[in-house]
Motif scaffolding. Sequence first.
Motif, PDB file in Angstrom:
ATOM      1  N   HIS A 220       0.826  -1.223   0.000  1.00  0.00           N
ATOM      2  CA  HIS A 220       0.000   0.000   0.000  1.00  0.00           C
ATOM      3  C   HIS A 220       0.852   1.262   0.000  1.00  0.00           C
ATOM      4  O   HIS A 220       0.345   2.356   0.179  1.00  0.00           O
ATOM      5  CB  HIS A 220      -0.881   0.046   1.270  1.00  0.00           C
ATOM      6  N   TYR A 221       2.171   1.088  -0.153  1.00  0.00           N
ATOM      7  CA  TYR A 221       3.087   2.185   0.135  1.00  0.00           C
ATOM      8  C   TYR A 221       2.883   3.401  -0.763  1.00  0.00           C
ATOM      9  O   TYR A 221       2.883   4.538  -0.291  1.00  0.00           O
ATOM     10  CB  TYR A 221       4.536   1.680   0.030  1.00  0.00           C
ATOM     11  N   ARG A 222       2.660   3.177  -2.070  1.00  0.00           N
ATOM     12  CA  ARG A 222       2.689   4.311  -3.004  1.00  0.00           C
ATOM     13  C   ARG A 222       1.735   5.428  -2.570  1.00  0.00           C
ATOM     14  O   ARG A 222       2.123   6.583  -2.469  1.00  0.00           O
ATOM     15  CB  ARG A 222       2.376   3.862  -4.428  1.00  0.00           C
ATOM     16  N   ILE A 233       3.979   3.083   6.201  1.00  0.00           N
ATOM     17  CA  ILE A 233       5.380   3.474   6.050  1.00  0.00           C
ATOM     18  C   ILE A 233       6.242   2.492   6.836  1.00  0.00           C
ATOM     19  O   ILE A 233       5.729   1.768   7.704  1.00  0.00           O
ATOM     20  CB  ILE A 233       5.606   4.914   6.570  1.00  0.00           C
ATOM     21  N   SER A 234       7.531   2.523   6.557  1.00  0.00           N
ATOM     22  CA  SER A 234       8.368   1.480   7.179  1.00  0.00           C
ATOM     23  C   SER A 234       8.824   1.823   8.593  1.00  0.00           C
ATOM     24  O   SER A 234       9.127   0.919   9.371  1.00  0.00           O
ATOM     25  CB  SER A 234       9.595   1.218   6.309  1.00  0.00           C
ATOM     26  N   THR A 235       8.924   3.098   8.929  1.00  0.00           N
ATOM     27  CA  THR A 235       9.562   3.585  10.178  1.00  0.00           C
ATOM     28  C   THR A 235      10.966   2.972  10.385  1.00  0.00           C
ATOM     29  O   THR A 235      11.410   2.760  11.511  1.00  0.00           O
ATOM     30  CB  THR A 235       8.688   3.371  11.444  1.00  0.00           C
ATOM     31  N   LEU A 236      11.644   2.746   9.291  1.00  0.00           N
ATOM     32  CA  LEU A 236      13.005   2.190   9.389  1.00  0.00           C
ATOM     33  C   LEU A 236      14.072   3.265   9.596  1.00  0.00           C
ATOM     34  O   LEU A 236      15.246   2.955   9.813  1.00  0.00           O
ATOM     35  CB  LEU A 236      13.337   1.410   8.108  1.00  0.00           C
ATOM     36  N   GLY A 336       9.658  10.927  19.223  1.00  0.00           N
ATOM     37  CA  GLY A 336      10.974  11.052  18.587  1.00  0.00           C
ATOM     38  C   GLY A 336      10.908  10.867  17.074  1.00  0.00           C
ATOM     39  O   GLY A 336      11.937  10.673  16.416  1.00  0.00           O
ATOM     40  N   TYR A 337       9.718  10.938  16.525  1.00  0.00           N
ATOM     41  CA  TYR A 337       9.527  10.683  15.087  1.00  0.00           C
ATOM     42  C   TYR A 337       8.419  11.584  14.584  1.00  0.00           C
ATOM     43  O   TYR A 337       7.541  11.981  15.350  1.00  0.00           O
ATOM     44  CB  TYR A 337       9.131   9.204  14.899  1.00  0.00           C
ATOM     45  N   MET A 338       8.446  11.912  13.304  1.00  0.00           N
ATOM     46  CA  MET A 338       7.300  12.589  12.686  1.00  0.00           C
ATOM     47  C   MET A 338       7.149  12.043  11.279  1.00  0.00           C
ATOM     48  O   MET A 338       8.144  11.785  10.589  1.00  0.00           O
ATOM     49  CB  MET A 338       7.527  14.102  12.633  1.00  0.00           C
ATOM     50  N   HIS A 339       5.896  11.854  10.891  1.00  0.00           N
ATOM     51  CA  HIS A 339       5.594  11.338   9.557  1.00  0.00           C
ATOM     52  C   HIS A 339       6.131  12.297   8.480  1.00  0.00           C
ATOM     53  O   HIS A 339       6.063  13.512   8.649  1.00  0.00           O
ATOM     54  CB  HIS A 339       4.072  11.181   9.452  1.00  0.00           C
ATOM     55  N   ASN A 340       6.614  11.742   7.359  1.00  0.00           N
ATOM     56  CA  ASN A 340       7.246  12.576   6.329  1.00  0.00           C
ATOM     57  C   ASN A 340       6.321  13.662   5.790  1.00  0.00           C
ATOM     58  O   ASN A 340       6.729  14.813   5.627  1.00  0.00           O
ATOM     59  CB  ASN A 340       7.745  11.698   5.173  1.00  0.00           C
ATOM     60  N   ARG A 341       5.072  13.319   5.509  1.00  0.00           N
ATOM     61  CA  ARG A 341       4.141  14.332   4.987  1.00  0.00           C
ATOM     62  C   ARG A 341       4.047  15.502   5.963  1.00  0.00           C
ATOM     63  O   ARG A 341       4.080  16.656   5.590  1.00  0.00           O
ATOM     64  CB  ARG A 341       2.776  13.647   4.755  1.00  0.00           C
ATOM     65  N   LEU A 370      14.727  10.846  16.507  1.00  0.00           N
ATOM     66  CA  LEU A 370      15.538   9.645  16.725  1.00  0.00           C
ATOM     67  C   LEU A 370      16.311   9.282  15.456  1.00  0.00           C
ATOM     68  O   LEU A 370      17.337   8.616  15.520  1.00  0.00           O
ATOM     69  CB  LEU A 370      14.644   8.474  17.133  1.00  0.00           C
ATOM     70  N   ASP A 371      15.786   9.726  14.304  1.00  0.00           N
ATOM     71  CA  ASP A 371      16.489   9.431  13.052  1.00  0.00           C
ATOM     72  C   ASP A 371      17.334  10.611  12.579  1.00  0.00           C
ATOM     73  O   ASP A 371      17.745  10.648  11.405  1.00  0.00           O
ATOM     74  CB  ASP A 371      15.510   8.984  11.961  1.00  0.00           C
ATOM     75  N   ALA A 372      17.595  11.593  13.480  1.00  0.00           N
ATOM     76  CA  ALA A 372      18.324  12.805  13.071  1.00  0.00           C
ATOM     77  C   ALA A 372      19.587  12.430  12.287  1.00  0.00           C
ATOM     78  O   ALA A 372      20.454  11.720  12.785  1.00  0.00           O
ATOM     79  CB  ALA A 372      18.708  13.631  14.295  1.00  0.00           C
TER      80      ALA A 372
END
Length: 475
Positions: A220-222, A233-236, A336-341, A370-372
């Motif tokens: 469903h990613y696209r 989303i992956s949250t990787l 510690g995260y925020m969605h890209n959109r 956390l992904d800084a």
Amino acid sequence: MKDNVIVWFRQDLRIHDNPALYEACRSGQVIPVYILDDHAAGDWKMGAASRWWLHHSLIALNKSLGGNLRLFKGDPSLTIAQLAQETSASAVYWNRAYEPWRIKRDSNIKLEMQKQGYTVQSFNGSLLWEPWDITKQDGTHYKVFTPFYRKGCLNAPAPREPLPPIELDSIVPSSTPFDIDSLQLLPKIDWDSEFYQHWQPGETGAADTLSSFLNTGLAHYRDGRNYPAKPYISTLSPHLHFGEISPNQVWYASAHTALDTSSEDALDCFHSELGWREFSYYQLYYNPNLPEKNLQTKFDRFPWKTDSSSHLSAWQKGLTGYPIIDAGMRQLWKTGYMHNRVRMVVGSFLVKNLLLHWQHGARWFWDCLLDADLASNSASWQWVAGCGADAAPYFRIFNPVTQGEKFDSEGDYIRQYIPELSNIPNKYIHTPWELSTEELLQYGVVLGETYPAPIVDLKHSRNAALEALSSIKEA
Ligand SMILES: Cc1cc2nc3c(=O)[nH]c(=O)nc-3n(C[C@H](O)[C@H](O)[C@H](O)COP(=O)(O)OP(=O)(O)OC[C@H]3O[C@@H](n4cnc5c(N)ncnc54)[C@H](O)[C@@H]3O)c2cc1C
């Protein structure tokens, strides 16, 4: 008897598909080491959220290494030279990192150790393609994402396949205890309590996160990747940043899943996002000033507001009165995260509606994410501000209300992070100020008391931004 080889772990906190560790295991007895170097990092030493992650990731790595990870703090050139002497090591291996300060430091260490007769080898453990391998036909480097990725990367040799598993029976036992607390990585205030519910730092957490994404998100990613309340989303990103999983593992595992599930279209989109990560590193490599300097120099004349404190603080705290902005900023603080959109929307709001310099945003993200990541954070902020290499045009100003209505139409994301708005009907969840005082009261909201009134007018602030832009065009 095999030689001792120091493996210097940095942003590759994993044992699988780790080229430096793999080669060291093949050629000698391994001495694994991690060194916290806040000095060389200067202004870009790790922020608070990253330190939390690192603390837990190092614990996980030490476990995988049988409790033999040596921890140090300070100047790596001294630490490595001393350790090499003490352990009679003949070689030092590491995976390359691309931050300008690391490139400078590592090149010096390499030179110095080689002068002293040690074998020093560095490997590619964190990128699909090395920046210097992707050039245009005329030998110059790309400035725009699509040709960089589609022409440059996809026409270059395919990324290296993940390495076979290794036997870890050749690790030299550590004689010193693994004193993780000596690095003092955890925050002093109790701000990280929710992180534990959302994240599992370490290689196992990374593998579980990937596997859950492949099972439920990838297909469903696209489209799904645009909806902040949806699990597509992956949250990787923090796992990739700390190298608990390699982009190669992610690239090939997702390709296999897509083949099995006929999700090639979704895969193309997902791979191109990994491509954005590569492009960020590429930009940083060719523009070492990316974190500090506008790539488009005309933005040096941009009339940013200087009396920033009250608006900046409202933005940081999620108290701007615009629900999608506030939900994003609170998601960042809590998880510690925020969605890209939402990162794009809050970024646009800071830079265009509040007219605050993008570096205020980049700094806050640096401390809270956390992904800084110096490459992705700097390149993305320059993209949002319109001053980057392949940036969103400055006149494209995200409207937080229409973005919210389009990508969180039921208000699920808003309600998750702004409980004080949870009773507001969907129709007004992005525009609570359109309700009368009485209606708001019915839903338990007093604007300006329980939830802020908007701190700026969208139309006026948009016009002010466009005016500011035209001032740098004319100059
Ligand atoms: C203002 C701003 C600041 C950002 N700061 C960072 C940062 O510090 N660190 C960071 O890793 N990402 C950053 N990003 C990019 C992006 O938002 C995150 O990578 C993404 O949200 C991570 O979530 P995910 O792992 O679920 O991504 P997915 O959508 O599942 O994508 C998979 C992977 O691709 C990479 N990726 C995806 N989108 C991008 C992108 N636009 N740019 C670079 N890499 C990407 C990430 O490594 C991500 O884990 C920023 C974006 C913006 C707009």
